[in-house]
Design an enzyme around this catalytic site. Structure first.
Site, PDB file in Angstrom:
ATOM      1  N   ASN A   9     -14.515  -2.124 -91.983  1.00  0.00           N
ATOM      2  CA  ASN A   9     -15.112  -2.385 -90.668  1.00  0.00           C
ATOM      3  C   ASN A   9     -16.624  -2.210 -90.786  1.00  0.00           C
ATOM      4  O   ASN A   9     -17.115  -1.088 -90.891  1.00  0.00           O
ATOM      5  CB  ASN A   9     -14.513  -1.401 -89.647  1.00  0.00           C
ATOM      6  CG  ASN A   9     -15.181  -1.501 -88.288  1.00  0.00           C
ATOM      7  OD1 ASN A   9     -15.938  -2.441 -88.022  1.00  0.00           O
ATOM      8  ND2 ASN A   9     -14.901  -0.535 -87.427  1.00  0.00           N
ATOM      9  N   LYS A  11     -18.780  -2.687 -88.555  1.00  0.00           N
ATOM     10  CA  LYS A  11     -19.390  -2.311 -87.266  1.00  0.00           C
ATOM     11  C   LYS A  11     -20.609  -3.209 -87.008  1.00  0.00           C
ATOM     12  O   LYS A  11     -20.587  -4.371 -87.399  1.00  0.00           O
ATOM     13  CB  LYS A  11     -19.713  -0.812 -87.246  1.00  0.00           C
ATOM     14  CG  LYS A  11     -18.478   0.032 -87.617  1.00  0.00           C
ATOM     15  CD  LYS A  11     -18.617   1.502 -87.373  1.00  0.00           C
ATOM     16  CE  LYS A  11     -17.325   2.212 -87.769  1.00  0.00           C
ATOM     17  NZ  LYS A  11     -17.337   3.647 -87.477  1.00  0.00           N
ATOM     18  N   HIS A  95     -10.751   0.200 -81.027  1.00  0.00           N
ATOM     19  CA  HIS A  95     -11.492   1.151 -81.863  1.00  0.00           C
ATOM     20  C   HIS A  95     -12.065   2.246 -80.967  1.00  0.00           C
ATOM     21  O   HIS A  95     -12.455   1.987 -79.826  1.00  0.00           O
ATOM     22  CB  HIS A  95     -12.604   0.424 -82.625  1.00  0.00           C
ATOM     23  CG  HIS A  95     -13.227   1.291 -83.675  1.00  0.00           C
ATOM     24  ND1 HIS A  95     -14.163   2.247 -83.366  1.00  0.00           N
ATOM     25  CD2 HIS A  95     -13.027   1.372 -85.014  1.00  0.00           C
ATOM     26  CE1 HIS A  95     -14.514   2.878 -84.480  1.00  0.00           C
ATOM     27  NE2 HIS A  95     -13.843   2.366 -85.495  1.00  0.00           N
ATOM     28  N   GLU A  97     -14.831   3.610 -80.830  1.00  0.00           N
ATOM     29  CA  GLU A  97     -16.174   3.337 -80.292  1.00  0.00           C
ATOM     30  C   GLU A  97     -16.085   2.427 -79.061  1.00  0.00           C
ATOM     31  O   GLU A  97     -16.848   2.568 -78.108  1.00  0.00           O
ATOM     32  CB  GLU A  97     -17.054   2.728 -81.401  1.00  0.00           C
ATOM     33  CG  GLU A  97     -17.432   3.796 -82.429  1.00  0.00           C
ATOM     34  CD  GLU A  97     -17.634   3.295 -83.834  1.00  0.00           C
ATOM     35  OE1 GLU A  97     -17.825   2.089 -84.048  1.00  0.00           O
ATOM     36  OE2 GLU A  97     -17.583   4.141 -84.754  1.00  0.00           O
ATOM     37  N   GLU A 166      -7.317   6.913 -86.685  1.00  0.00           N
ATOM     38  CA  GLU A 166      -8.694   7.309 -86.962  1.00  0.00           C
ATOM     39  C   GLU A 166      -9.071   8.487 -86.067  1.00  0.00           C
ATOM     40  O   GLU A 166      -9.464   8.284 -84.906  1.00  0.00           O
ATOM     41  CB  GLU A 166      -9.653   6.145 -86.673  1.00  0.00           C
ATOM     42  CG  GLU A 166      -9.403   4.909 -87.502  1.00  0.00           C
ATOM     43  CD  GLU A 166     -10.657   4.043 -87.618  1.00  0.00           C
ATOM     44  OE1 GLU A 166     -11.078   3.782 -88.742  1.00  0.00           O
ATOM     45  OE2 GLU A 166     -11.226   3.662 -86.582  1.00  0.00           O
ATOM     46  N   GLY A 172     -17.518   8.662 -89.295  1.00  0.00           N
ATOM     47  CA  GLY A 172     -18.965   8.684 -89.520  1.00  0.00           C
ATOM     48  C   GLY A 172     -19.546  10.086 -89.623  1.00  0.00           C
ATOM     49  O   GLY A 172     -20.759  10.261 -89.579  1.00  0.00           O
ATOM     50  N   SER A 211     -14.232   8.527 -92.522  1.00  0.00           N
ATOM     51  CA  SER A 211     -14.926   9.031 -93.713  1.00  0.00           C
ATOM     52  C   SER A 211     -14.126   8.842 -95.007  1.00  0.00           C
ATOM     53  O   SER A 211     -14.151   9.704 -95.890  1.00  0.00           O
ATOM     54  CB  SER A 211     -15.333  10.492 -93.528  1.00  0.00           C
ATOM     55  OG  SER A 211     -16.224  10.619 -92.419  1.00  0.00           O
TER      56      SER A 211
HETATM   57  P1  13P Z   1     -16.360   5.778 -91.358  1.00  0.00           P
HETATM   58  O1  13P Z   1     -15.566   5.381 -92.575  1.00  0.00           O
HETATM   59  O2  13P Z   1     -17.809   5.415 -91.447  1.00  0.00           O
HETATM   60  O3  13P Z   1     -16.117   7.210 -90.982  1.00  0.00           O
HETATM   61  O4  13P Z   1     -15.810   4.901 -90.123  1.00  0.00           O
HETATM   62  C1  13P Z   1     -14.445   4.833 -89.894  1.00  0.00           C
HETATM   63  C2  13P Z   1     -14.191   3.782 -88.890  1.00  0.00           C
HETATM   64  O5  13P Z   1     -14.507   3.928 -87.726  1.00  0.00           O
HETATM   65  C3  13P Z   1     -13.570   2.525 -89.343  1.00  0.00           C
HETATM   66  O6  13P Z   1     -13.160   1.747 -88.279  1.00  0.00           O
END
Ligand code: 13P
Length: 249
Positions: A9, A11, A95, A97, A166, A172, A211
């Site tokens: 992803n 983002k 997601h 976010e 997740e 992150g 992560s």
């Molecule tokens: P990270 O791998 O940067 O922690 O992000 C995970 C994520 O949100 C994937 O959709």
């Protein structure tokens, strides 16, 4: 046996030049990987990914989709049929976010999953608890609710669904759920699927995200109910993402 899936992803990262370089390095590095591999770019770069990934074993998807099934006056939205028409295989739905920053609730997320399936796109439903919810021992309740809302609206036979667990506190942050913590939630999600139908439980892939990096991927992916990964930051580095792709068969 479920076929493993590693999805990157991106983002809201990247530009045309970076994508040329990233995919130019990634394609040869994962050509012999056994897992299914997908990249999930910002939507405007979907045609570029289509062009650059032709003839490779890497497919692509979108980060979001409209719950609206028919074309119409929905400014800024992208229909599942449009993403399918542009060659997408997968689409992320719900997601954390989008839930936290754009107010997506479980009902909207369920509508998006249904719209994706109706257009023969493969939705990756993202679920996970916040740090406060984990500390309050609410993880299974929160994740169970997020999964149940979608399963209750699914018609039978929709085994094209993928679920990504997740934990929000691991996204992150550099903090990763331990393999045991992740496995506990994955097994719980699988039991939710089994309550719906045993065939669904056997077929639906459950990815871990939060992560993930080359250094922790193998241990996470060795858990019985972890069928691959949804990778954020580490998917922007071709060598690191390729190493993650090679961490599972
Ligand atoms: P990270 O791998 O940067 O922690 O992000 C995970 C994520 O949100 C994937 O959709």
């Amino acid at each position: 046996m479920r076929q493993a899936l590693i999805a990157g992803n991106w983002k809201m990262h990247g530009d045309s030049q970076q994508i040329h370089q990233l995919l130019g390095e990634l394609k040869p590095a994962v050509a012999d990987a056994e897992a299914d591999i997908a990249v999930i770019p910002p939507a405007v770069y979907i045609p570029l990914c289509d062009e650059l990934l032709k003839g490779s074993n890497v497919v692509f998807g979108a980060q979001n989709v409209s719950e609206q099934r028919e074309q119409g006056a929905f400014t800024g939205e992208l229909a599942a049929s449009m993403l399918k028409d542009c060659g997408c295989t997968y689409v992320l739905v719900g997601h954390s976010e989008r839930r936290a920053l754009y107010g997506e609730n479980d009902a909207l997320v369920a509508g998006k999953v249904a719209a994706a399936l109706a257009a023969e796109l493969k939705p990756i439903l993202c679920v996970g608890e916040s740090r406060a919810q984990r500390e309050a021992n609410e993880t299974l309740e929160v994740v169970g609710q997020q999964v149940d809302v979608v399963l209750s609206t699914l018609a039978d036979g929709h085994d094209q669904l993928t679920i990504a667990y997740e934990p929000v506190w691991a996204i992150g942050t550099g903090l990763t759920a331990s393999p045991e913590q992740a496995q506990e939630v994955h097994a719980f999600i699988r039991s939710k699927l089994a309550a719906h139908s045993q065939a669904l439980a056997e077929k639906v892939r459950i990815l871990y995200g939060g992560s993930v990096k080359a250094a922790n991927a193998k241990e996470l992916f060795s858990q019985p109910d972890i069928d691959g990964g949804l990778v954020g930051g580490a998917s922007l580095d071709a060598a690191e993402f390729a190493a993650i792709c090679h961490s599972i068969g």
